[in-house]
Design a protein around this motif. Structure first.
Motif, mmCIF file in Angstrom:
data_model
loop_
_atom_site.group_PDB
_atom_site.id
_atom_site.type_symbol
_atom_site.label_atom_id
_atom_site.label_comp_id
_atom_site.label_asym_id
_atom_site.label_seq_id
_atom_site.Cartn_x
_atom_site.Cartn_y
_atom_site.Cartn_z
ATOM 1 N N LEU A 173 0.836 -1.203 0.000
ATOM 2 C CA LEU A 173 0.000 0.000 0.000
ATOM 3 C C LEU A 173 0.864 1.244 0.000
ATOM 4 O O LEU A 173 1.963 1.256 0.572
ATOM 5 C CB LEU A 173 -0.892 0.028 1.241
ATOM 6 C CG LEU A 173 -1.991 -1.029 1.365
ATOM 7 C CD1 LEU A 173 -2.696 -0.878 2.703
ATOM 8 C CD2 LEU A 173 -2.988 -0.918 0.221
ATOM 9 N N SER A 174 0.336 2.284 -0.629
ATOM 10 C CA SER A 174 1.014 3.574 -0.524
ATOM 11 C C SER A 174 0.706 4.172 0.846
ATOM 12 O O SER A 174 -0.262 3.775 1.501
ATOM 13 C CB SER A 174 0.534 4.519 -1.629
ATOM 14 O OG SER A 174 -0.823 4.885 -1.403
ATOM 15 N N GLN A 175 1.542 5.121 1.268
ATOM 16 C CA GLN A 175 1.284 5.778 2.554
ATOM 17 C C GLN A 175 -0.071 6.473 2.527
ATOM 18 O O GLN A 175 -0.799 6.482 3.528
ATOM 19 C CB GLN A 175 2.397 6.775 2.869
ATOM 20 C CG GLN A 175 3.698 6.121 3.271
ATOM 21 C CD GLN A 175 4.721 7.112 3.809
ATOM 22 O OE1 GLN A 175 5.757 6.717 4.335
ATOM 23 N NE2 GLN A 175 4.469 8.398 3.687
ATOM 24 N N THR A 176 -0.424 7.039 1.371
ATOM 25 C CA THR A 176 -1.706 7.734 1.248
ATOM 26 C C THR A 176 -2.869 6.757 1.424
ATOM 27 O O THR A 176 -3.842 7.044 2.137
ATOM 28 C CB THR A 176 -1.819 8.421 -0.120
ATOM 29 O OG1 THR A 176 -0.748 9.365 -0.264
ATOM 30 C CG2 THR A 176 -3.149 9.153 -0.251
ATOM 31 N N ALA A 177 -2.778 5.581 0.791
ATOM 32 C CA ALA A 177 -3.848 4.587 0.910
ATOM 33 C C ALA A 177 -3.979 4.088 2.343
ATOM 34 O O ALA A 177 -5.092 3.900 2.848
ATOM 35 C CB ALA A 177 -3.572 3.414 -0.031
ATOM 36 N N LEU A 178 -2.840 3.888 3.019
ATOM 37 C CA LEU A 178 -2.891 3.430 4.415
ATOM 38 C C LEU A 178 -3.503 4.509 5.307
ATOM 39 O O LEU A 178 -4.255 4.204 6.237
ATOM 40 C CB LEU A 178 -1.480 3.064 4.903
ATOM 41 C CG LEU A 178 -1.411 2.451 6.313
ATOM 42 C CD1 LEU A 178 -2.203 1.152 6.372
ATOM 43 C CD2 LEU A 178 0.034 2.211 6.724
ATOM 44 N N ALA A 179 -3.188 5.780 5.017
ATOM 45 C CA ALA A 179 -3.761 6.880 5.795
ATOM 46 C C ALA A 179 -5.286 6.885 5.671
ATOM 47 O O ALA A 179 -6.003 7.100 6.655
ATOM 48 C CB ALA A 179 -3.184 8.211 5.312
ATOM 49 N N SER A 209 6.916 4.107 -10.676
ATOM 50 C CA SER A 209 6.305 4.944 -11.713
ATOM 51 C C SER A 209 6.014 6.363 -11.233
ATOM 52 O O SER A 209 5.730 7.245 -12.044
ATOM 53 C CB SER A 209 5.012 4.294 -12.217
ATOM 54 O OG SER A 209 4.093 4.135 -11.142
ATOM 55 N N ASP A 210 6.045 6.569 -9.924
ATOM 56 C CA ASP A 210 5.779 7.904 -9.361
ATOM 57 C C ASP A 210 6.624 8.078 -8.106
ATOM 58 O O ASP A 210 6.272 7.568 -7.031
ATOM 59 C CB ASP A 210 4.296 8.057 -9.025
ATOM 60 C CG ASP A 210 3.924 9.487 -8.628
ATOM 61 O OD1 ASP A 210 4.851 10.288 -8.345
ATOM 62 O OD2 ASP A 210 2.720 9.797 -8.585
ATOM 63 N N ALA A 211 7.723 8.768 -8.251
ATOM 64 C CA ALA A 211 8.685 8.900 -7.145
ATOM 65 C C ALA A 211 8.117 9.660 -5.957
ATOM 66 O O ALA A 211 8.690 9.631 -4.859
ATOM 67 C CB ALA A 211 9.958 9.594 -7.649
ATOM 68 N N ARG A 212 6.988 10.337 -6.168
ATOM 69 C CA ARG A 212 6.389 11.066 -5.043
ATOM 70 C C ARG A 212 5.707 10.130 -4.067
ATOM 71 O O ARG A 212 5.467 10.491 -2.920
ATOM 72 C CB ARG A 212 5.379 12.086 -5.565
ATOM 73 C CG ARG A 212 5.989 13.216 -6.406
ATOM 74 C CD ARG A 212 4.885 14.054 -7.032
ATOM 75 N NE ARG A 212 4.027 13.241 -7.913
ATOM 76 C CZ ARG A 212 2.936 13.685 -8.519
ATOM 77 N NH1 ARG A 212 2.564 14.951 -8.346
ATOM 78 N NH2 ARG A 212 2.216 12.888 -9.309
ATOM 79 N N LEU A 213 5.386 8.914 -4.542
ATOM 80 C CA LEU A 213 4.673 7.960 -3.689
ATOM 81 C C LEU A 213 5.637 7.025 -2.971
ATOM 82 O O LEU A 213 6.633 6.584 -3.550
ATOM 83 C CB LEU A 213 3.707 7.118 -4.535
ATOM 84 C CG LEU A 213 2.501 7.841 -5.140
ATOM 85 C CD1 LEU A 213 1.684 6.860 -5.966
ATOM 86 C CD2 LEU A 213 1.646 8.460 -4.056
ATOM 87 N N VAL A 214 5.311 6.766 -1.703
ATOM 88 C CA VAL A 214 6.077 5.805 -0.913
ATOM 89 C C VAL A 214 5.181 4.597 -0.667
ATOM 90 O O VAL A 214 4.062 4.733 -0.159
ATOM 91 C CB VAL A 214 6.525 6.406 0.435
ATOM 92 C CG1 VAL A 214 7.232 5.347 1.284
ATOM 93 C CG2 VAL A 214 7.441 7.606 0.205
ATOM 94 N N ARG A 215 5.674 3.418 -1.061
ATOM 95 C CA ARG A 215 4.885 2.192 -0.890
ATOM 96 C C ARG A 215 5.405 1.402 0.306
ATOM 97 O O ARG A 215 6.612 1.368 0.563
ATOM 98 C CB ARG A 215 4.914 1.341 -2.158
ATOM 99 C CG ARG A 215 4.242 2.037 -3.319
ATOM 100 C CD ARG A 215 3.809 1.059 -4.396
ATOM 101 N NE ARG A 215 2.887 1.713 -5.328
ATOM 102 C CZ ARG A 215 1.587 1.766 -5.176
ATOM 103 N NH1 ARG A 215 1.030 1.199 -4.110
ATOM 104 N NH2 ARG A 215 0.815 2.370 -6.047
ATOM 105 N N LEU A 216 4.455 0.780 1.005
ATOM 106 C CA LEU A 216 4.773 0.090 2.254
ATOM 107 C C LEU A 216 4.423 -1.390 2.140
ATOM 108 O O LEU A 216 3.394 -1.744 1.577
ATOM 109 C CB LEU A 216 3.978 0.701 3.414
ATOM 110 C CG LEU A 216 4.013 2.228 3.557
ATOM 111 C CD1 LEU A 216 3.045 2.670 4.652
ATOM 112 C CD2 LEU A 216 5.426 2.713 3.866
ATOM 113 N N ARG A 217 5.264 -2.215 2.722
ATOM 114 C CA ARG A 217 4.951 -3.636 2.844
ATOM 115 C C ARG A 217 5.684 -4.188 4.060
ATOM 116 O O ARG A 217 6.712 -3.651 4.480
ATOM 117 C CB ARG A 217 5.321 -4.410 1.591
ATOM 118 C CG ARG A 217 6.814 -4.519 1.316
ATOM 119 C CD ARG A 217 7.049 -5.352 0.073
ATOM 120 N NE ARG A 217 8.477 -5.407 -0.256
ATOM 121 C CZ ARG A 217 8.956 -6.012 -1.338
ATOM 122 N NH1 ARG A 217 8.119 -6.585 -2.192
ATOM 123 N NH2 ARG A 217 10.259 -6.035 -1.568
#
Length: 275
Positions: A173-179, A209-217
């Motif tokens: 998940l991205s940090q935004t999606a988790l938020a 594909s988007d360096a602004r997004l941070v993905r978490l696992r």
């Protein structure tokens, strides 16, 4: 007293001329009959009236006139006048008492509604205080987590626990999606992710594909902790339910569903989602 179908004396003039706490049942005496039928009762010679009450006759009541108090189609009470000698009541006297009753009835309705509102508010405050205590106790009981549920270990915060559960499926998940899922601010999730990464539970990677997004696992250590915490929580819930009588378990579950639905419709939650 609607729940007991009793008419209770509220006031009399002169004060003390009627016994305190005096009551009449619907259909009993001039007062009860006026309330029951919705029609004025005019008794000119009480002693010879077939429906006279012995207690009233014993006090020397000679004549009585009772007019029901109605407002909005609801009976609120009865206005009654009496004399200690037989009286030939005039039409004008009946009209005057009826007019007075039409003025008194709405005031009694307003007073009753105010009393009902105050009682309702007091009841709500009592329920709110108890509900607050019970919900806090529930949160404390199920919100205490540790890295080793059986033997102690380091504490796991509620936010960390929720993040572990959301990521435990292996989904990245991205940090935004988790938020969004945890209903927390993005800045809070950012700090939480850094903290969980430092504890070895989480990997943070830039989106290719988007360096602004941070993905978490989760790391293998994080997935193992999530499994342990999930198993412990299920065991704790099962233990709690086993102490509830079987006949009451369904009602407990339904009550929890009602609470969840109420929380989902909460104006505060709607405001959080809109912000």
């Amino acid at each position: 007293m609607p729940e007991r179908e009793l008419l209770a004396l509220l006031a009399c003039d002169p004060p003390g001329s009627m016994q305190q706490g005096c009551t009449r049942r619907r259909g009993q005496g001039a007062v009860g009959i006026a309330f029951e039928t919705g029609s004025p009762q005019v008794i000119e010679d009480y002693a010879t009236w077939p429906l006279a009450l012995p207690s009233a006759a014993g006090r020397g009541i000679g004549a009585a006139m009772a007019v029901p108090l109605f407002a909005g189609g609801r009976g609120e009470g009865v206005l009654c006048v009496r004399r200690y000698e037989p009286t030939c009541w005039s039409e004008r006297q009946l009209e005057t008492l009826s007019l007075l009753a039409s003025l008194v009835a709405p005031a009694m309705t307003a007073a009753r509604m105010h009393a009902d509102l105050e009682a309702s508010e007091e009841s709500f405050r009592a329920v709110y205080a108890d509900a607050q205590d019970q919900l806090l106790a529930l949160v404390r009981e199920f919100g205490q987590h540790r890295t080793d549920p059986m033997d102690g270990g380091e504490p796991v915060s509620m936010s960390e626990h929720q993040a572990l559960m959301e990521l435990s499926s292996g989904e990245e998940l991205s940090q935004t999606a988790l938020a969004v899922r945890l209903r927390l601010e993005k800045s809070t999730i950012s700090r939480l992710a850094v903290q969980m990464e430092s504890r070895g539970w989480l990997e943070r990677n830039r989106d290719t594909s988007d360096a602004r997004l941070v993905r978490l696992r989760l790391t293998p250590r994080g997935r193992a902790l999530a499994r342990d915490l999930s198993a412990y929580r299920a065991s704790k819930l099962q233990g709690m339910l086993s102490t509830i009588p079987e006949a009451d378990r369904e009602s407990v579950l339904q009550s929890l569903k009602v609470v969840i639905r109420a929380l989902n419709r909460s104006p505060l939650r709607d405001a959080d989602e809109a912000s």
